[in-house]
Enzyme design. Structure first.
Site, PDB file in Angstrom:
ATOM      1  CD  GLN A   1      -2.852   1.217   2.641  1.00  0.00           C
ATOM      2  OE1 GLN A   1      -2.536  -0.308   2.944  1.00  0.00           O
ATOM      3  NE2 GLN A   1      -3.211   2.096   2.898  1.00  0.00           N
TER       4      GLN A   1
ATOM      5  CB  CYS B   1      -6.186  -1.140   3.685  1.00  0.00           C
ATOM      6  SG  CYS B   1      -7.206  -0.337   4.832  1.00  0.00           S
TER       7      CYS B   1
ATOM      8  CG  HIS C   1      -5.052  -2.879   7.881  1.00  0.00           C
ATOM      9  ND1 HIS C   1      -4.911  -1.242   6.873  1.00  0.00           N
ATOM     10  CD2 HIS C   1      -3.903  -3.603   8.307  1.00  0.00           C
ATOM     11  CE1 HIS C   1      -3.728  -2.291   6.027  1.00  0.00           C
ATOM     12  NE2 HIS C   1      -3.181  -2.570   6.990  1.00  0.00           N
TER      13      HIS C   1
ATOM     14  CG  ASN D   1      -0.623  -5.491   7.808  1.00  0.00           C
ATOM     15  OD1 ASN D   1      -1.467  -4.468   6.246  1.00  0.00           O
ATOM     16  ND2 ASN D   1      -0.542  -5.199   8.930  1.00  0.00           N
TER      17      ASN D   1
ATOM     18  CD1 TRP E   1      -0.396  -0.789   5.073  1.00  0.00           C
ATOM     19  CD2 TRP E   1      -0.127  -0.917   7.305  1.00  0.00           C
ATOM     20  NE1 TRP E   1      -0.837   0.344   6.435  1.00  0.00           N
ATOM     21  CE2 TRP E   1      -0.434   0.084   7.395  1.00  0.00           C
ATOM     22  CE3 TRP E   1       0.763  -1.402   9.005  1.00  0.00           C
ATOM     23  CZ2 TRP E   1      -1.591   0.869   8.117  1.00  0.00           C
ATOM     24  CZ3 TRP E   1       0.153  -1.166   9.837  1.00  0.00           C
ATOM     25  CH2 TRP E   1      -1.297   0.328   9.721  1.00  0.00           C
TER      26      TRP E   1
END
Length: 506
Positions: free
Chosen positions: A85, A91, A261, A293, A295
């Protein structure tokens, strides 16, 4: 028009060029002219980035060849680990992309002719790509050029783990173009993105309201079976932890998880403990789920996290088949009980009649389009609002269908035309919509004028779509798709799935 105030009709999905732009025609023109494509509909300008003010600063648009010497659409295929991201609160979209990347038959629908679109395949290179998304009943083919926003030679938004790989950045650009600008993707619903990638049906599961956290072991096992079934049949799954306040958004918990998230679910399985023949025949099995995740970091640090001692209970071959790695790559395993204790929301996106999965349940599908339209004459009005509006409720569009088995599982999805693309004009808020299902006489041929026997109904929410899964007994039923408030206008798509043809019609 795909429908009118009181006439809905069936139709089949088509591939429609976005704003009439033909990828093959545009690419041929660029090749013949010896130039790189520059998209006039989504230019390298701030209006393609923001619908309000520039919140980043000076942005330089660059083509991949200006960022690396050897660009590719894919490097070593697609993987959930490709995605990271960027400086955008999307997200939800990146998590959906992570799920998509694990399903070859699905991403090849979103990225058509992918071999032909590769840099080395394109002769001469024309700087043009195209991607497809399922939108309001059709597959929409979106063309983009390869100019990407950068700051200090780094991509501003989504990017791949490998600096030479650009599929994720280009897919994100095509998706942003469809919504008007990148900023329109700031905050959204993973369920919508999963549907856009598949044409499937997303079922949101509120793990708090459904009582899953407090359920007994049998109920939890039933829920796990549902999740496992969706995964094993090629569906896509996402999850999140609800943020109750603005300060909760993306708050990092002590257990390593992040509130507000979206996570992609990348595997679901029953894991055998122990090793050897005894384990094979008598071993205890754990219900487990793997997540990622967007990220690309920040993982669960509790039991069964990457380097926890619990993994010693599993044979080496089992760990290898599960793809267990000890690195902070954003992907991790949890026991399903720990998952239920921490996560609050789950999205199950079912694929409908997917030909590449021969064991997939075959659904009979009815897709009808219609609209809510306001009229002063009650006989012509089709914008009556929800059941709270006693005088006008029956003026809503009505669709009759039959259940022809003693009992049938019926899936109903009501989708309104997305207004996210009109954020710049201040019209980006979706309507609060929902539907009721009423049982009627077997010989009823015409509209209801008084409420009869309500047997099911969705919640009302201002999301793009609402969903209900319900078991209905043999008989005749009417669905009333409505807005919550009366006198509101909009277009909708009604999708109904059943075991046997339901003969759904207006």
């Amino acid at each position: 028009m795909r429908g009118s105030a009181d006439v809905g009709h069936l139709y089949r999905a088509m591939v429609v060029p976005y704003e009439g732009q033909s990828f093959s025609t545009l690419r041929s023109q660029c090749r013949e002219g010896g130039r790189l494509f520059e998209d006039p509909l989504f230019p390298a300008a701030d209006r393609s980035l923001f619908y309000e003010d520039n919140s980043i600063g000076r942005v330089t648009w660059k083509r991949p060849k200006e960022l690396c010497s050897d660009p590719h659409l894919f490097v070593d295929g697609l993987s959930a680990h490709d995605l990271h991201q960027g400086q955008l609160g999307n997200c939800w979209f990146v998590a959906a992309c992570s799920s998509l990347a694990s399903r070859e038959a699905l991403w090849q629908k979103v990225i058509p002719d992918w071999k032909d679109q590769e840099w080395e395949a394109e002769k001469p290179y024309a700087g043009i790509f195209h991607f497809r998304f399922w939108r309001f009943g059709d597959w929409v083919d979106v063309v983009v050029d390869d100019r990407l926003p950068t700051v200090n030679d780094q991509l501003v938004y989504g990017h791949s783990n490998d600096p030479n790989e650009f599929w994720s950045a280009l897919v994100e650009k095509a998706y942003a173009k469809m919504f008007g600008c990148y900023e329109a993707l700031d905050g959204g619903n993973t369920a919508d993105a999963l549907v856009d990638f598949t044409g499937g049906v997303s079922e949101p599961v509120d793990l708090l309201e459904s009582g899953s956290r407090e359920a007994d072991s049998e109920k939890r096992a039933e829920l796990f079976d549902r999740v496992l079934k969706v995964h094993s049949r090629g569906g896509l799954i996402s999850c999140s932890i609800k943020a109750t306040t603005a300060s909760d958004m993306e708050a990092r918990l002590d257990c390593g998880l992040v509130k507000g998230h979206a996570y992609a679910v990348t595997d679901v399985r029953r894991v055998r403990l122990g090793s050897g023949l005894l384990a094979f025949f008598k071993a205890e099995k754990l219900d487990m789920i793997r997540m990622r995740n967007p990220w690309g970091q920040r993982e669960w640090n509790g039991p069964w996290s990457d380097s926890s001692e619990e993994w010693q209970k599993v044979s080496k071959s089992e760990r290898e088949s599960m793809g267990v790695t000890v690195q902070d790559d954003g992907e991790f395993w949890m026991m399903f009980d720990d998952f239920l204790a921490n996560f609050t929301d789950l999205i199950l996106c079912r694929l409908i009649n997917t030909s590449y999965l021969s064991f997939h349940k075959t659904w009979e599908e009815a897709v009808l389009s219609g609209s809510w339209s306001r009229h002063d004459d009650p006989l012509s009005n089709r914008a009556g609002g929800c059941l709270n509006n006693k005088l006008s409720y029956m003026q809503n569009p009505q669709y009759v269908f039959d259940v022809k088995k003693p009992e049938d599982e019926v899936l109903v999805c009501l989708q309104q035309r997305d207004r996210r693309a009109t954020l710049r004009e201040g019209r980006g808020e979706n309507l609060a919509v929902g539907f009721d299902i009423q049982r009627v006489e077997l010989n009823r041929l015409y509209r209801m004028h008084t409420s009869q026997q309500k047997v099911a109904g969705s919640t009302y929410i201002n999301s793009r779509s609402v969903f209900k899964r319900v078991d209905l007994k043999e008989g005749r039923y009417i669905i009333l798709p409505t807005t919550f408030d009366p006198a509101l206008e909009g277009e909708f798509l009604l999708r109904l799935f059943s075991d046997v043809p339901a003969d759904c019609k207006s």
